[in-house]
Design a protein around this motif. Structure first.
Motif, mmCIF file in Angstrom:
data_model
loop_
_atom_site.group_PDB
_atom_site.id
_atom_site.type_symbol
_atom_site.label_atom_id
_atom_site.label_comp_id
_atom_site.label_asym_id
_atom_site.label_seq_id
_atom_site.Cartn_x
_atom_site.Cartn_y
_atom_site.Cartn_z
ATOM 1 N N ASN A 70 50.814 40.113 42.212
ATOM 2 C CA ASN A 70 51.360 40.740 43.314
ATOM 3 C C ASN A 70 51.060 40.799 44.530
ATOM 4 O O ASN A 70 51.795 40.850 45.394
ATOM 5 N N GLU A 71 49.851 40.683 44.462
ATOM 6 C CA GLU A 71 49.108 40.640 46.002
ATOM 7 C C GLU A 71 49.802 39.208 46.694
ATOM 8 O O GLU A 71 49.945 39.191 47.852
ATOM 9 N N ILE A 72 49.867 38.279 46.129
ATOM 10 C CA ILE A 72 50.147 36.975 46.379
ATOM 11 C C ILE A 72 51.541 37.037 47.114
ATOM 12 O O ILE A 72 52.060 36.536 48.007
ATOM 13 N N LYS A 73 52.504 37.550 46.065
ATOM 14 C CA LYS A 73 53.846 37.907 46.472
ATOM 15 C C LYS A 73 54.244 38.665 47.692
ATOM 16 O O LYS A 73 54.972 38.471 48.258
ATOM 17 N N ILE A 74 53.269 39.824 47.792
ATOM 18 C CA ILE A 74 53.521 40.669 48.924
ATOM 19 C C ILE A 74 52.807 39.963 50.373
ATOM 20 O O ILE A 74 53.530 39.763 51.212
ATOM 21 N N GLN A 75 51.810 39.453 50.076
ATOM 22 C CA GLN A 75 51.169 38.876 51.173
ATOM 23 C C GLN A 75 51.828 37.314 51.955
ATOM 24 O O GLN A 75 51.970 37.169 53.241
ATOM 25 N N PHE A 76 52.351 36.600 51.076
ATOM 26 C CA PHE A 76 52.825 35.227 51.438
ATOM 27 C C PHE A 76 54.391 35.023 51.134
ATOM 28 O O PHE A 76 54.935 34.090 51.476
ATOM 29 N N SER A 77 55.041 36.093 50.457
ATOM 30 C CA SER A 77 56.413 35.876 50.019
ATOM 31 C C SER A 77 56.556 34.843 49.188
ATOM 32 O O SER A 77 57.614 34.013 49.501
ATOM 33 N N ILE A 78 55.602 34.391 48.422
ATOM 34 C CA ILE A 78 55.842 33.488 47.356
ATOM 35 C C ILE A 78 55.667 33.728 46.000
ATOM 36 O O ILE A 78 55.106 34.978 45.619
ATOM 37 N N THR A 79 56.251 33.213 44.936
ATOM 38 C CA THR A 79 55.922 33.467 43.515
ATOM 39 C C THR A 79 55.179 32.422 42.928
ATOM 40 O O THR A 79 55.392 31.152 43.222
ATOM 41 N N ILE A 80 54.173 32.693 42.373
ATOM 42 C CA ILE A 80 53.311 31.580 41.480
ATOM 43 C C ILE A 80 54.209 31.470 40.353
ATOM 44 O O ILE A 80 54.740 31.953 39.301
ATOM 45 N N HIS A 81 54.308 29.862 39.886
ATOM 46 C CA HIS A 81 54.744 29.286 39.036
ATOM 47 C C HIS A 81 53.935 28.726 37.982
ATOM 48 O O HIS A 81 54.163 28.684 36.967
ATOM 49 N N VAL A 82 52.627 28.445 38.489
ATOM 50 C CA VAL A 82 51.680 27.822 37.557
ATOM 51 C C VAL A 82 50.280 28.348 37.938
ATOM 52 O O VAL A 82 49.988 28.494 39.161
ATOM 53 N N SER B 223 56.989 36.574 30.673
ATOM 54 C CA SER B 223 57.830 37.433 31.244
ATOM 55 C C SER B 223 58.128 37.170 32.624
ATOM 56 O O SER B 223 59.020 37.593 33.438
ATOM 57 N N HIS B 224 57.254 36.793 33.445
ATOM 58 C CA HIS B 224 57.181 36.194 34.733
ATOM 59 C C HIS B 224 57.465 34.670 35.111
ATOM 60 O O HIS B 224 57.394 34.367 36.149
ATOM 61 N N ASP B 225 57.976 34.015 33.985
ATOM 62 C CA ASP B 225 58.025 32.538 34.130
ATOM 63 C C ASP B 225 56.770 31.692 34.652
ATOM 64 O O ASP B 225 57.150 30.905 35.877
ATOM 65 N N ILE B 226 55.593 32.090 34.355
ATOM 66 C CA ILE B 226 54.468 31.502 34.817
ATOM 67 C C ILE B 226 54.024 30.429 33.810
ATOM 68 O O ILE B 226 53.938 30.873 32.492
ATOM 69 N N LEU B 227 53.845 29.328 33.901
ATOM 70 C CA LEU B 227 53.159 28.082 33.404
ATOM 71 C C LEU B 227 51.753 28.286 33.334
ATOM 72 O O LEU B 227 51.081 28.261 34.664
ATOM 73 N N HIS B 228 50.961 28.620 32.325
ATOM 74 C CA HIS B 228 49.396 28.559 32.136
ATOM 75 C C HIS B 228 49.020 27.396 31.760
ATOM 76 O O HIS B 228 49.228 26.966 30.633
ATOM 77 N N GLN B 229 48.117 26.755 32.639
ATOM 78 C CA GLN B 229 47.343 25.564 32.319
ATOM 79 C C GLN B 229 45.936 25.860 32.116
ATOM 80 O O GLN B 229 45.622 26.860 33.221
ATOM 81 N N THR B 230 45.342 25.313 31.229
ATOM 82 C CA THR B 230 43.838 25.496 31.179
ATOM 83 C C THR B 230 43.094 24.356 31.722
ATOM 84 O O THR B 230 43.708 23.211 31.551
ATOM 85 N N ILE B 231 41.991 24.575 32.297
ATOM 86 C CA ILE B 231 41.211 23.302 32.582
ATOM 87 C C ILE B 231 39.869 23.396 32.023
ATOM 88 O O ILE B 231 39.567 24.462 31.429
ATOM 89 N N TYR B 232 39.040 22.125 31.766
ATOM 90 C CA TYR B 232 37.795 22.070 31.392
ATOM 91 C C TYR B 232 36.966 21.964 32.146
ATOM 92 O O TYR B 232 36.874 21.197 33.249
ATOM 93 N N LEU B 233 35.782 23.075 32.538
ATOM 94 C CA LEU B 233 34.811 23.086 33.458
ATOM 95 C C LEU B 233 33.953 21.813 33.409
ATOM 96 O O LEU B 233 33.719 21.036 32.269
ATOM 97 N N HIS B 234 33.550 21.145 34.252
ATOM 98 C CA HIS B 234 32.813 19.866 34.429
ATOM 99 C C HIS B 234 33.578 18.613 34.094
ATOM 100 O O HIS B 234 32.847 17.469 33.741
ATOM 101 N N ALA B 235 34.827 18.686 34.303
ATOM 102 C CA ALA B 235 35.840 17.598 34.135
ATOM 103 C C ALA B 235 36.055 17.125 35.507
ATOM 104 O O ALA B 235 37.064 17.746 36.158
#
Length: 82
Positions: free
Chosen positions: A28-40, A60-72
């Motif tokens: 919500n903070e990103i959407k308000i401050q930068f007028s953008i929507t996070i997709h990933v 519900s917000h059409d966000i793709l969640h990606q996971t990373i592996y630390l130390h990769a």
């Protein structure tokens, strides 16, 4: 981290149970401050980011969640635009 501008946000939590609340606040903070929507949203693979309640929020917000592996090293680079 926003790859293009190299901006990072840090939220200090008292308990891990606060993660779903903070994710909603952050988006919500990103959407308000930068007028953008996070997709990933890219996070590490901890249980707090992958729990069922959070996945429903992503969906519900059409966000793709990606996971990373630390130390990769191949995942820890900076996005380069052509």
């Amino acid at each position: 981290m926003y790859d293009y501008f190299r901006i990072s946000w840090l939220y200090l939590l008292k308990e891990r149970t606060q993660v779903p609340i903070i994710i909603k606040y952050f988006l919500n903070e990103i959407k308000i401050q930068f007028s953008i929507t996070i997709h990933v949203l890219r996070t590490d693979n901890t249980l707090e980011y992958t729990q069922k309640k959070v996945f429903h929020f992503y969906a519900s917000h059409d966000i793709l969640h990606q996971t990373i592996y630390l130390h990769a090293s191949h995942q820890n680079g900076v996005l380069k635009e052509n």
